[in-house]
Design a protein around this motif. Structure first.
Motif, PDB file in Angstrom:
ATOM      1  N   PHE A 227       8.630  24.944  -3.239  1.00 14.19           N
ATOM      2  CA  PHE A 227       7.774  25.908  -2.558  1.00 14.19           C
ATOM      3  C   PHE A 227       7.076  25.172  -1.428  1.00 14.19           C
ATOM      4  O   PHE A 227       6.553  24.079  -1.627  1.00 14.19           O
ATOM      5  N   THR A 228       7.077  25.768  -0.230  1.00 15.01           N
ATOM      6  CA  THR A 228       6.391  25.179   0.905  1.00 15.01           C
ATOM      7  C   THR A 228       6.009  26.292   1.871  1.00 15.01           C
ATOM      8  O   THR A 228       6.706  27.296   1.961  1.00 15.01           O
ATOM      9  N   SER A 229       4.932  26.084   2.578  1.00 18.81           N
ATOM     10  CA  SER A 229       4.564  27.062   3.607  1.00 18.81           C
ATOM     11  C   SER A 229       4.648  26.462   5.005  1.00 18.81           C
ATOM     12  O   SER A 229       4.460  27.167   5.980  1.00 18.81           O
ATOM     13  N   ASP A 230       4.970  25.160   5.095  1.00 20.89           N
ATOM     14  CA  ASP A 230       4.896  24.553   6.425  1.00 20.89           C
ATOM     15  C   ASP A 230       5.925  23.469   6.739  1.00 20.89           C
ATOM     16  O   ASP A 230       5.853  22.872   7.793  1.00 20.89           O
TER      17      ASP A 230
ATOM     18  N   GLU B 268       0.845  -1.194   0.000  1.00 23.53           N
ATOM     19  CA  GLU B 268       0.000   0.000   0.000  1.00 23.53           C
ATOM     20  C   GLU B 268       0.877   1.239   0.000  1.00 23.53           C
ATOM     21  O   GLU B 268       1.785   1.377   0.817  1.00 23.53           O
ATOM     22  N   GLN B 269       0.610   2.168  -0.903  1.00 26.36           N
ATOM     23  CA  GLN B 269       1.388   3.400  -0.956  1.00 26.36           C
ATOM     24  C   GLN B 269       0.916   4.345   0.137  1.00 26.36           C
ATOM     25  O   GLN B 269      -0.272   4.617   0.271  1.00 26.36           O
ATOM     26  N   VAL B 270       1.883   4.863   0.918  1.00 30.73           N
ATOM     27  CA  VAL B 270       1.558   5.769   2.024  1.00 30.73           C
ATOM     28  C   VAL B 270       2.315   7.088   1.946  1.00 30.73           C
ATOM     29  O   VAL B 270       2.152   7.939   2.812  1.00 30.73           O
ATOM     30  N   GLY B 271       3.135   7.267   0.916  1.00 32.05           N
ATOM     31  CA  GLY B 271       3.875   8.502   0.747  1.00 32.05           C
ATOM     32  C   GLY B 271       4.303   8.695  -0.689  1.00 32.05           C
ATOM     33  O   GLY B 271       4.347   7.741  -1.469  1.00 32.05           O
ATOM     34  N   PHE B 272       4.628   9.952  -1.018  1.00 32.58           N
ATOM     35  CA  PHE B 272       4.930  10.277  -2.409  1.00 32.58           C
ATOM     36  C   PHE B 272       5.721  11.571  -2.494  1.00 32.58           C
ATOM     37  O   PHE B 272       5.532  12.485  -1.694  1.00 32.58           O
ATOM     38  N   ALA B 273       6.588  11.642  -3.480  1.00 32.22           N
ATOM     39  CA  ALA B 273       7.261  12.886  -3.854  1.00 32.22           C
ATOM     40  C   ALA B 273       7.600  12.783  -5.337  1.00 32.22           C
ATOM     41  O   ALA B 273       7.857  11.694  -5.850  1.00 32.22           O
ATOM     42  N   ARG B 274       7.600  13.933  -6.005  1.00 32.30           N
ATOM     43  CA  ARG B 274       7.997  13.938  -7.410  1.00 32.30           C
ATOM     44  C   ARG B 274       8.927  15.115  -7.660  1.00 32.30           C
ATOM     45  O   ARG B 274       8.971  16.063  -6.883  1.00 32.30           O
ATOM     46  N   ALA B 275       9.663  15.002  -8.752  1.00 36.06           N
ATOM     47  CA  ALA B 275      10.570  16.076  -9.152  1.00 36.06           C
ATOM     48  C   ALA B 275      10.527  16.224 -10.665  1.00 36.06           C
ATOM     49  O   ALA B 275      10.328  15.248 -11.389  1.00 36.06           O
ATOM     50  N   VAL B 276      10.711  17.453 -11.111  1.00 38.63           N
ATOM     51  CA  VAL B 276      10.907  17.740 -12.527  1.00 38.63           C
ATOM     52  C   VAL B 276      12.308  18.315 -12.662  1.00 38.63           C
ATOM     53  O   VAL B 276      12.825  18.933 -11.733  1.00 38.63           O
ATOM     54  N   SER B 277      12.928  18.087 -13.816  1.00 40.58           N
ATOM     55  CA  SER B 277      14.324  18.500 -13.967  1.00 40.58           C
ATOM     56  C   SER B 277      14.726  18.555 -15.427  1.00 40.58           C
ATOM     57  O   SER B 277      14.099  17.920 -16.279  1.00 40.58           O
TER      58      SER B 277
ATOM     59  N   PHE C 165      19.396  21.334 -12.757  1.00 37.89           N
ATOM     60  CA  PHE C 165      18.307  21.957 -12.027  1.00 37.89           C
ATOM     61  C   PHE C 165      17.193  20.942 -11.782  1.00 37.89           C
ATOM     62  O   PHE C 165      16.849  20.165 -12.683  1.00 37.89           O
ATOM     63  N   ALA C 166      16.640  20.972 -10.581  1.00 35.29           N
ATOM     64  CA  ALA C 166      15.492  20.121 -10.256  1.00 35.29           C
ATOM     65  C   ALA C 166      14.525  20.883  -9.362  1.00 35.29           C
ATOM     66  O   ALA C 166      14.933  21.720  -8.555  1.00 35.29           O
ATOM     67  N   TYR C 167      13.257  20.591  -9.530  1.00 40.18           N
ATOM     68  CA  TYR C 167      12.195  21.188  -8.734  1.00 40.18           C
ATOM     69  C   TYR C 167      11.474  20.068  -7.995  1.00 40.18           C
ATOM     70  O   TYR C 167      11.003  19.105  -8.610  1.00 40.18           O
ATOM     71  N   LEU C 168      11.422  20.186  -6.695  1.00 43.86           N
ATOM     72  CA  LEU C 168      10.772  19.195  -5.840  1.00 43.86           C
ATOM     73  C   LEU C 168       9.324  19.584  -5.625  1.00 43.86           C
ATOM     74  O   LEU C 168       9.027  20.743  -5.324  1.00 43.86           O
TER      75      LEU C 168
END
Length: 139
Positions: A111-114, A58-67, A72-75
């Motif tokens: 970008f993050t606010s928290d 079961e998937q319980v977490g995720f992150a992606r990046a473009v580059s 250069f990479a964007y999280l």
């Protein structure tokens, strides 16, 4: 290391239904996207990292990046399901995505606010005088 979870950067393991649920209902930054938008972002990601429960998958977490794949990479879209927080999964995802991945020497942005505390552990800081941002157009 917590053996109850496994992390993987194999895009074929990503469970689009889980990612869509999180991004459309659980996060402040993704609710404007349509299901088709999210699926296009998954298909076009440079890298994805998933967190899975050992045994069930079961998937319980995720992150992606473009580059650009070179400098250069964007999280984006870093998320751990509420029921699975407190196990260091965010840190483990960042380790695999950034420090253990092909972009370890690249300039990364996000970008993050928290979640500043998490990202500072991986070298993120407030931008210097060389950074500029164009905000998204509001409909």
């Amino acid at each position: 290391m917590n053996d109850a979870y496994e992390l993987d950067d194999d895009p074929s393991r990503i469970q689009p239904d889980a990612v869509w649920t999180w991004l459309s209902t659980e996060v402040y930054w993704g609710r404007w996207r349509t299901r088709a938008d999210v699926e296009a972002q998954l298909a076009n990601a440079w890298r994805v990292v998933g967190v899975y429960r050992a045994g069930t998958g079961e998937q319980v977490g995720f992150a992606r990046a473009v580059s650009d794949g070179i400098g250069f990479a964007y999280l984006a879209d870093v998320y751990v399901d509420h029921a699975h927080r407190g196990h260091g999964l965010g840190k483990r995802m960042m380790q695999l995505m950034i420090d253990d991945g092909p972009g370890a020497d690249m300039r990364w942005t996000l970008f993050t606010s928290d979640a500043h505390g998490l990202y500072r552990q991986f070298g993120f800081t407030e931008p210097d005088r060389t950074a500029m941002v164009r905000a998204a157009r509001q409909g």
